[in-house]
Design a protein around this motif. Structure first.
Motif, PDB file in Angstrom:
ATOM      1  N   MET A  70     -49.845 -43.010   4.826  1.00  0.00           N
ATOM      2  CA  MET A  70     -48.651 -43.514   5.343  1.00  0.00           C
ATOM      3  C   MET A  70     -48.696 -44.871   5.291  1.00  0.00           C
ATOM      4  O   MET A  70     -48.118 -45.611   5.678  1.00  0.00           O
ATOM      5  CB  MET A  70     -48.197 -43.009   6.412  1.00  0.00           C
ATOM      6  CG  MET A  70     -47.541 -41.608   6.439  1.00  0.00           C
ATOM      7  SD  MET A  70     -46.099 -41.537   5.771  1.00  0.00           S
ATOM      8  CE  MET A  70     -46.316 -40.900   4.018  1.00  0.00           C
ATOM      9  N   GLY A  71     -50.004 -45.401   4.983  1.00  0.00           N
ATOM     10  CA  GLY A  71     -50.280 -47.054   5.225  1.00  0.00           C
ATOM     11  C   GLY A  71     -50.591 -47.476   6.321  1.00  0.00           C
ATOM     12  O   GLY A  71     -50.759 -48.739   6.848  1.00  0.00           O
ATOM     13  N   ASN A  72     -50.720 -46.693   7.349  1.00  0.00           N
ATOM     14  CA  ASN A  72     -51.245 -46.903   8.641  1.00  0.00           C
ATOM     15  C   ASN A  72     -52.634 -47.613   8.611  1.00  0.00           C
ATOM     16  O   ASN A  72     -53.542 -46.963   8.066  1.00  0.00           O
ATOM     17  CB  ASN A  72     -51.202 -45.599   9.735  1.00  0.00           C
ATOM     18  CG  ASN A  72     -49.778 -45.077   9.661  1.00  0.00           C
ATOM     19  OD1 ASN A  72     -48.893 -45.953  10.071  1.00  0.00           O
ATOM     20  ND2 ASN A  72     -49.658 -44.029   9.948  1.00  0.00           N
ATOM     21  N   MET A  73     -52.799 -48.815   9.184  1.00  0.00           N
ATOM     22  CA  MET A  73     -54.110 -49.533   9.066  1.00  0.00           C
ATOM     23  C   MET A  73     -54.701 -49.154  10.414  1.00  0.00           C
ATOM     24  O   MET A  73     -54.152 -49.419  11.426  1.00  0.00           O
ATOM     25  CB  MET A  73     -53.716 -51.115   8.872  1.00  0.00           C
ATOM     26  CG  MET A  73     -53.093 -51.299   7.484  1.00  0.00           C
ATOM     27  SD  MET A  73     -52.602 -53.271   7.589  1.00  0.00           S
ATOM     28  CE  MET A  73     -54.306 -53.827   7.363  1.00  0.00           C
ATOM     29  N   PHE A  74     -55.988 -49.072  10.396  1.00  0.00           N
ATOM     30  CA  PHE A  74     -56.922 -48.913  11.455  1.00  0.00           C
ATOM     31  C   PHE A  74     -58.155 -49.659  11.325  1.00  0.00           C
ATOM     32  O   PHE A  74     -58.926 -49.639  10.427  1.00  0.00           O
ATOM     33  CB  PHE A  74     -57.276 -47.206  11.433  1.00  0.00           C
ATOM     34  CG  PHE A  74     -56.068 -46.394  11.501  1.00  0.00           C
ATOM     35  CD1 PHE A  74     -55.940 -45.568  10.411  1.00  0.00           C
ATOM     36  CD2 PHE A  74     -55.439 -46.173  12.533  1.00  0.00           C
ATOM     37  CE1 PHE A  74     -54.744 -44.852  10.527  1.00  0.00           C
ATOM     38  CE2 PHE A  74     -54.289 -45.544  12.663  1.00  0.00           C
ATOM     39  CZ  PHE A  74     -54.180 -44.510  11.532  1.00  0.00           C
ATOM     40  N   MET A  75     -58.283 -50.634  12.177  1.00  0.00           N
ATOM     41  CA  MET A  75     -59.410 -51.900  11.978  1.00  0.00           C
ATOM     42  C   MET A  75     -60.365 -51.456  13.091  1.00  0.00           C
ATOM     43  O   MET A  75     -60.063 -51.479  14.628  1.00  0.00           O
ATOM     44  CB  MET A  75     -58.687 -53.162  12.065  1.00  0.00           C
ATOM     45  CG  MET A  75     -57.585 -53.544  11.030  1.00  0.00           C
ATOM     46  SD  MET A  75     -58.079 -53.096   9.270  1.00  0.00           S
ATOM     47  CE  MET A  75     -59.671 -54.175   9.127  1.00  0.00           C
ATOM     48  N   ARG A  76     -61.302 -51.111  12.596  1.00  0.00           N
ATOM     49  CA  ARG A  76     -62.459 -50.355  13.753  1.00  0.00           C
ATOM     50  C   ARG A  76     -63.412 -51.644  14.131  1.00  0.00           C
ATOM     51  O   ARG A  76     -64.006 -52.015  13.331  1.00  0.00           O
ATOM     52  CB  ARG A  76     -63.065 -49.349  12.954  1.00  0.00           C
ATOM     53  CG  ARG A  76     -64.116 -48.612  14.235  1.00  0.00           C
ATOM     54  CD  ARG A  76     -64.883 -47.350  13.125  1.00  0.00           C
ATOM     55  NE  ARG A  76     -65.785 -46.890  14.116  1.00  0.00           N
ATOM     56  CZ  ARG A  76     -65.933 -45.658  14.636  1.00  0.00           C
ATOM     57  NH1 ARG A  76     -64.707 -45.107  14.622  1.00  0.00           N
ATOM     58  NH2 ARG A  76     -66.913 -44.931  15.197  1.00  0.00           N
ATOM     59  N   HIS A  77     -63.714 -51.582  15.422  1.00  0.00           N
ATOM     60  CA  HIS A  77     -64.895 -52.423  15.984  1.00  0.00           C
ATOM     61  C   HIS A  77     -66.046 -51.651  16.436  1.00  0.00           C
ATOM     62  O   HIS A  77     -65.421 -50.825  17.292  1.00  0.00           O
ATOM     63  CB  HIS A  77     -64.260 -53.437  16.975  1.00  0.00           C
ATOM     64  CG  HIS A  77     -65.501 -54.526  17.476  1.00  0.00           C
ATOM     65  ND1 HIS A  77     -66.128 -54.169  18.638  1.00  0.00           N
ATOM     66  CD2 HIS A  77     -66.006 -55.742  16.680  1.00  0.00           C
ATOM     67  CE1 HIS A  77     -66.920 -55.277  18.750  1.00  0.00           C
ATOM     68  NE2 HIS A  77     -67.021 -56.061  17.729  1.00  0.00           N
TER      69      HIS A  77
END
Ligand code: HGY
Ligand code: MN
Ligand code: MN
Ligand code: MN
Length: 419
Positions: A70-77
């Motif tokens: 769905m284009g949901n972005m998940f930027m992970r640290h």
């Protein structure tokens, strides 16, 4: 850094308010409006540009990207213990057509600022932290609002989302592919330990009460309905009044009825018609067709349900009186939301520890957090906005307000992600 000193230093940690503000202003330059705000509607080229900037900033802060269908972005640290379920900080980068610079964007960039601040201090939390940008929160170009977080929460389907069309008949799915932001992950195929959404209030309460922080205990429920009235195009000059089947008149009466119904359900109920079109929309033709959208909200489920059923009855009566055909289509709906009590307490304690004035508040606007609360412990933090104005290019906040809420977010997230 020893655990002890890490905890000590974290206790009085503050974010870099100037850096947060600079990032907000840089993002605001993408998809500018015509009156100082933003028009960065979902899945437009401007949205794609904003996504790319956000991704670059996150990768510069050592984060890696996940992207779902769905284009949901998940930027992970990464955390010390990568297998632990992450703590999420999420909101949205898309804006209204005449939107402000802070609605949604503040929550996404405050999440980035939390990571930047943690790295400045050389800290690393046990749990990973993920900063999310949820696709199409606004729901103006493609209704309903909170579309992609709704798919993530399993409330809406991918097929439904992909099939939604904008005013030009373009499909959500085609536009997501066109801008190249559809990932491979199955939406919802992620474990969330806790989700925080930091957002401007979009109403007048915090500013009027002189409070820096809104501790959001609940979110209003919502019904979006689309009404189509069918009458008969006819000449405005030669058609006698008693021979008209005027869809425009029916729309006007139902718009008035929406306002009366909301007023008759006070307190804590609102209703409006935001989008209204008549056809053929020619100055000397009686409109034979009218299509308009109704937005009812209340934190009280009974009132929400009652407003919808009152509207159905009254609209049917108006249509019958004017000889109009009527169709009422539910376009969006979610029940009132109660946020996670333990997380609400953490937010309140963080505000107290930082010495920021705060109060409990119910969110008048809908947010991605309202859907994510169905699948994970979720809470919101709010900051005031000037004159309570939002969904208006004149939307404004102060950098102090922005920073204070981000400080609370930092502390509540550190507490939850465990140093
Ligand atoms: O409609 C809402 O409440 C949100 O701004 N999309
Ligand atoms: Mn928003
Ligand atoms: Mn909004
Ligand atoms: Mn329901």
């Amino acid at each position: 850094m020893s655990d002890e000193s890490a905890l000590m230093s974290a206790a009085n940690m503050k974010v870099d308010g100037d850096r947060l503000w600079d990032s907000l202003m840089e993002m605001a330059a993408i998809g500018p409006g015509v009156a100082g705000g933003n028009n960065r509607q979902t899945l437009t080229d401007a949205d794609a540009e904003g996504r790319a900037l956000f991704r670059r900033w996150c990768e510069e802060a050592g984060m890696t990207m996940g992207l779902d269908r769905m284009g949901n972005m998940f930027m992970r640290h990464e955390g010390v213990e990568p297998d632990l379920d992450p703590v999420y900080i999420g909101s949205h980068l898309d804006t209204q057509p005449t939107g402000g610079k802070y609605d949604g964007v503040l929550g996404v960039l405050a999440g980035l600022e939390v990571i930047r601040s943690i790295r400045d201090m050389g800290l690393r939390t046990r749990r990973p932290i993920v900063v999310a940008n949820w696709t199409n929160e606004e729901g103006t170009r493609f209704a309903p609002a909170m579309l992609a977080s709704g798919v993530f929460a399993g409330v809406l389907t991918e097929d439904y989302a992909n099939s939604r069309t904008d005013a030009d008949g373009k499909r959500f799915g085609d536009e997501l592919d066109r801008i190249g932001w559809r990932g491979d992950e199955v939406p919802g195929d992620r474990k969330i330990h806790a989700m925080f959404e930091y957002h401007i209030e979009q109403g007048p309460i915090l500013e009027a009460e002189g409070k820096q922080i809104g501790v959001v205990t609940h979110g209003q429920g919502l019904w979006w309905l689309q009404v189509t009235l069918t009458g008969k195009d006819a000449h405005t000059g030669s058609t006698p009044m008693n021979m008209r089947v005027n869809a425009g008149l029916g729309m006007a009466r139902i718009i008035e009825a929406v306002d009366c119904i909301a007023m008759n359900h006070q307190p804590n109920a609102v209703g409006a018609v935001g989008q209204a079109n008549v056809w053929p929309n020619s100055r000397n033709v009686i409109p034979g067709r009218a299509v308009f959208t109704i937005d009812f909200r209340s934190p009280d489920l009974e009132k929400l349900t009652s407003m919808r059923s009152r509207l159905k009855t009254e609209a049917a009566d108006i249509a019958a009186e004017l000889g109009l055909g009527i169709e009422i289509e539910p376009v969006g709906h979610f029940d009132p939301v109660t946020f996670d009590e333990a997380l609400v307490t953490k937010v309140r304690q963080a505000a107290e520890q930082l010495g920021y004035s705060h109060m409990n508040i119910v969110s008048g606007a809908g947010h991605d957090a309202c859907w994510i609360a169905k699948v994970a412990p979720t809470v919101m933090i709010m900051c005031p906005c000037v004159d309570g104005l939002s969904h208006n290019e004149a939307e404004e906040i102060t950098s102090d307000w922005a920073r204070a809420g981000c400080d609370v977010l930092l502390h509540a997230v550190l507490e939850t992600a465990e140093l």
